[in-house]
Design a protein around this motif. Structure first.
Motif, PDB file in Angstrom:
ATOM      1  N   LEU A  41       0.951  -1.011  -0.003  1.00 61.28           N
ATOM      2  CA  LEU A  41       0.022  -0.134   0.218  1.00 61.28           C
ATOM      3  C   LEU A  41       0.967   1.096  -0.158  1.00 61.28           C
ATOM      4  O   LEU A  41       0.526   2.334  -0.749  1.00 61.28           O
ATOM      5  CB  LEU A  41      -0.953   0.071   1.129  1.00 61.28           C
ATOM      6  CG  LEU A  41      -1.911  -1.045   1.270  1.00 61.28           C
ATOM      7  CD1 LEU A  41      -2.920  -1.189   2.326  1.00 61.28           C
ATOM      8  CD2 LEU A  41      -3.121  -0.822   0.066  1.00 61.28           C
ATOM      9  N   ASP A  42       2.076   1.055   0.760  1.00 55.84           N
ATOM     10  CA  ASP A  42       2.969   2.152   0.717  1.00 55.84           C
ATOM     11  C   ASP A  42       3.669   2.445  -0.399  1.00 55.84           C
ATOM     12  O   ASP A  42       3.722   3.867  -1.113  1.00 55.84           O
ATOM     13  CB  ASP A  42       3.827   2.373   2.030  1.00 55.84           C
ATOM     14  CG  ASP A  42       3.248   2.547   3.045  1.00 55.84           C
ATOM     15  OD1 ASP A  42       2.270   3.154   3.294  1.00 55.84           O
ATOM     16  OD2 ASP A  42       4.141   2.079   4.206  1.00 55.84           O
ATOM     17  N   CYS A  44       2.254   1.653  -3.683  1.00 54.82           N
ATOM     18  CA  CYS A  44       1.241   2.234  -4.307  1.00 54.82           C
ATOM     19  C   CYS A  44       1.226   3.873  -3.982  1.00 54.82           C
ATOM     20  O   CYS A  44       0.647   4.395  -4.936  1.00 54.82           O
ATOM     21  CB  CYS A  44      -0.038   1.512  -4.241  1.00 54.82           C
ATOM     22  SG  CYS A  44       0.021   0.011  -4.908  1.00 54.82           S
ATOM     23  N   ASP A  45       1.066   4.152  -2.812  1.00 53.04           N
ATOM     24  CA  ASP A  45       0.781   5.598  -2.590  1.00 53.04           C
ATOM     25  C   ASP A  45       1.922   6.549  -2.857  1.00 53.04           C
ATOM     26  O   ASP A  45       1.631   7.501  -3.534  1.00 53.04           O
ATOM     27  CB  ASP A  45       0.715   5.406  -0.908  1.00 53.04           C
ATOM     28  CG  ASP A  45       0.494   7.262  -0.486  1.00 53.04           C
ATOM     29  OD1 ASP A  45      -0.689   7.613  -0.738  1.00 53.04           O
ATOM     30  OD2 ASP A  45       1.317   7.677   0.296  1.00 53.04           O
ATOM     31  N   GLU A  46       3.193   5.785  -3.107  1.00 58.71           N
ATOM     32  CA  GLU A  46       4.405   6.636  -3.331  1.00 58.71           C
ATOM     33  C   GLU A  46       4.184   6.907  -5.038  1.00 58.71           C
ATOM     34  O   GLU A  46       4.707   8.004  -5.572  1.00 58.71           O
ATOM     35  CB  GLU A  46       5.780   5.915  -3.307  1.00 58.71           C
ATOM     36  CG  GLU A  46       5.798   5.904  -1.523  1.00 58.71           C
ATOM     37  CD  GLU A  46       7.178   4.999  -1.654  1.00 58.71           C
ATOM     38  OE1 GLU A  46       7.679   4.557  -2.791  1.00 58.71           O
ATOM     39  OE2 GLU A  46       7.464   4.871  -0.399  1.00 58.71           O
ATOM     40  N   CYS A  84       1.013   7.368  -6.272  1.00 57.79           N
ATOM     41  CA  CYS A  84      -0.191   7.877  -6.441  1.00 57.79           C
ATOM     42  C   CYS A  84      -1.365   6.793  -7.184  1.00 57.79           C
ATOM     43  O   CYS A  84      -2.095   7.435  -8.089  1.00 57.79           O
ATOM     44  CB  CYS A  84      -0.155   9.145  -7.522  1.00 57.79           C
ATOM     45  SG  CYS A  84       1.017  10.520  -6.494  1.00 57.79           S
ATOM     46  N   ASP A  88      -4.294   4.527  -6.511  1.00 61.27           N
ATOM     47  CA  ASP A  88      -5.335   4.486  -5.737  1.00 61.27           C
ATOM     48  C   ASP A  88      -5.469   2.943  -5.197  1.00 61.27           C
ATOM     49  O   ASP A  88      -5.181   1.992  -5.796  1.00 61.27           O
ATOM     50  CB  ASP A  88      -6.853   4.590  -6.653  1.00 61.27           C
ATOM     51  CG  ASP A  88      -8.092   4.303  -5.727  1.00 61.27           C
ATOM     52  OD1 ASP A  88      -8.670   5.271  -5.106  1.00 61.27           O
ATOM     53  OD2 ASP A  88      -8.661   2.966  -5.736  1.00 61.27           O
ATOM     54  N   THR A  89      -6.076   2.937  -4.065  1.00 64.11           N
ATOM     55  CA  THR A  89      -5.857   1.452  -3.322  1.00 64.11           C
ATOM     56  C   THR A  89      -7.141   1.132  -2.506  1.00 64.11           C
ATOM     57  O   THR A  89      -7.958   2.045  -1.996  1.00 64.11           O
ATOM     58  CB  THR A  89      -4.621   1.436  -2.253  1.00 64.11           C
ATOM     59  OG1 THR A  89      -4.776   2.508  -1.411  1.00 64.11           O
ATOM     60  CG2 THR A  89      -3.438   1.550  -2.873  1.00 64.11           C
ATOM     61  N   ARG A 124      -4.981   3.836   5.140  1.00 63.36           N
ATOM     62  CA  ARG A 124      -4.205   3.708   3.831  1.00 63.36           C
ATOM     63  C   ARG A 124      -5.192   3.561   2.626  1.00 63.36           C
ATOM     64  O   ARG A 124      -4.491   3.735   1.613  1.00 63.36           O
ATOM     65  CB  ARG A 124      -3.066   2.720   4.002  1.00 63.36           C
ATOM     66  CG  ARG A 124      -1.925   3.180   4.807  1.00 63.36           C
ATOM     67  CD  ARG A 124      -0.773   1.993   4.864  1.00 63.36           C
ATOM     68  NE  ARG A 124       0.327   2.389   5.310  1.00 63.36           N
ATOM     69  CZ  ARG A 124       0.670   2.622   6.671  1.00 63.36           C
ATOM     70  NH1 ARG A 124      -0.324   2.401   7.415  1.00 63.36           N
ATOM     71  NH2 ARG A 124       2.040   3.020   6.728  1.00 63.36           N
ATOM     72  N   ARG A 127      -8.523   3.608   0.503  1.00 61.99           N
ATOM     73  CA  ARG A 127      -9.706   4.573  -0.185  1.00 61.99           C
ATOM     74  C   ARG A 127     -11.082   4.018   0.204  1.00 61.99           C
ATOM     75  O   ARG A 127     -12.009   4.496   0.482  1.00 61.99           O
ATOM     76  CB  ARG A 127      -9.693   5.375  -1.571  1.00 61.99           C
ATOM     77  CG  ARG A 127     -10.438   6.315  -1.962  1.00 61.99           C
ATOM     78  CD  ARG A 127     -10.119   7.077  -2.942  1.00 61.99           C
ATOM     79  NE  ARG A 127     -10.298   6.226  -4.425  1.00 61.99           N
ATOM     80  CZ  ARG A 127     -11.484   6.025  -4.914  1.00 61.99           C
ATOM     81  NH1 ARG A 127     -12.701   6.681  -4.362  1.00 61.99           N
ATOM     82  NH2 ARG A 127     -11.525   4.997  -6.019  1.00 61.99           N
TER      83      ARG A 127
END
Length: 328
Positions: free
Chosen positions: A150-151, A153-155, A157, A159-160, A179, A181
């Motif tokens: 998840l981190d 993916c966040d880096e 941008c 969507d998770t 973490r 959405r």
């Protein structure tokens, strides 16, 4: 050292596991043993050998390669059978089979390896509003790995979302839910004894974790899913209690009922396990609507859907649907 986990499979261009086009990463391991489980190959955390009878040429190479003597021919001589108690899942039979009749569910992957697959679909996320969904099994059997994915993916941008049972510790809920959405949470049965009977675990920690998830998640992130199985959780009392429970959550935006199906029975055969609900008939949307339709006459702050079809909206109330539409 890069974090690694056991990935069951990665499905690309999925339209049923969140908004837009999504890449779904299935992780292995689940604390529940639901009698209707459609992915028995995801239950065990470790990789697991399975057998494809249609590819087997009965050459016996896998039997000779098995160090534990777990394999042999069936009494009829038309298939290879496995003693699951003796099988160590060492994979020697897989290496010995030239016809790929013996295969393995699951493999070890690092976060960069999974992200390499995810990046292949980024163009679809951009144009469809999609992203990545973590599924299982249950992601909380591999919380560290799920958190790292998840981190990552966040880096980028991306969507998770995630699908989960929430049979885990409160600490894990606090680590993962903020973490996401979207959080798709299974609600099997409201009665603790019934839940214990059909899934193998008590539901009290799950209900407490849903309440905690409601406190720490993003606004409107919670989507509750209820698999509806005749004779298990389809009573008016259980469906009403489930909807009322969701009504107490401030961040539940959707309650979805999923008709019971038998799509996982082939996996039980491949794993040489008995399907616990053999003989039970599948259901469709109409079957489910006839059981829970009374909920659409009430006022709830969330949408109600049956397998993707909206039958109640808080702004519009009950949405007229025909039996023909529901029976499709």
């Amino acid at each position: 050292m890069e974090k690694a986990g056991t990935v069951l499979r990665i499905e690309r261009i999925s339209l049923n596991d969140g908004e837009g086009m999504r890449t779904v990463v299935f992780l292995k391991g689940c604390p529940l043993r639901c009698a209707w489980c459609s992915t028995p190959e995801s239950q065990k955390r470790e990789p697991e050998v399975y057998y494809l009878r249609e590819r087997c040429r009965l050459c016996g190479a896998c039997i000779a390669a098995c160090p534990g003597g777990a394999l042999g021919f069936s009494p009829e001589g038309n298939a290879v059978v496995r003693d699951v108690r003796a099988c160590k899942n060492c994979g020697k039979c897989v290496d010995a089979c030239n016809f790929r009749a013996q295969q393995v569910y699951g493999r070890q992957m690092t976060v960069p390896q999974v992200m390499e697959e995810i990046h292949k679909d980024e163009i679809f996320y951009y144009y469809s509003g999609g992203g990545v969904t973590l599924s299982g099994g249950d992601i909380f059997c591999q919380t560290d790995f799920a958190e790292a994915l998840l981190d990552a993916c966040d880096e980028c941008c991306i969507d998770t979302a995630a699908e989960m049972d929430l049979c885990t510790s409160p600490e894990h809920v606090r680590r993962i839910l903020p973490r996401l959405r979207l959080a798709y949470i299974d609600l099997k049965c409201m009665d603790p004894l019934g839940h214990q009977h059909w899934t193998g675990v008590d539901n009290r920690i799950i209900l407490e974790n849903i309440r905690l998830a409601d406190e720490v998640c993003r606004p409107g992130a919670i989507h509750i899913r209820i698999p509806v199985i005749a004779g298990v959780n389809d009573s008016r009392a259980n469906l009403e209690a489930s909807a009322d429970f969701c009504g107490m959550l401030k961040n539940c935006s959707e309650l979805e009922f999923l008709p019971y199906h038998r799509l996982g029975t082939h996996a039980y055969r491949q794993l040489m396990r008995e399907y616990p609900m053999e003989g039970r008939k599948p259901m469709n949307r109409l079957d489910v609507y006839r059981r829970m339709g009374f909920l659409c006459d009430r006022k709830y702050p969330f949408r109600i859907r049956i397998s993707g079809m909206t039958v109640y909206d808080p702004g519009r109330g009950k949405i007229p649907v025909t039996e023909e539409e529901l029976g499709r």
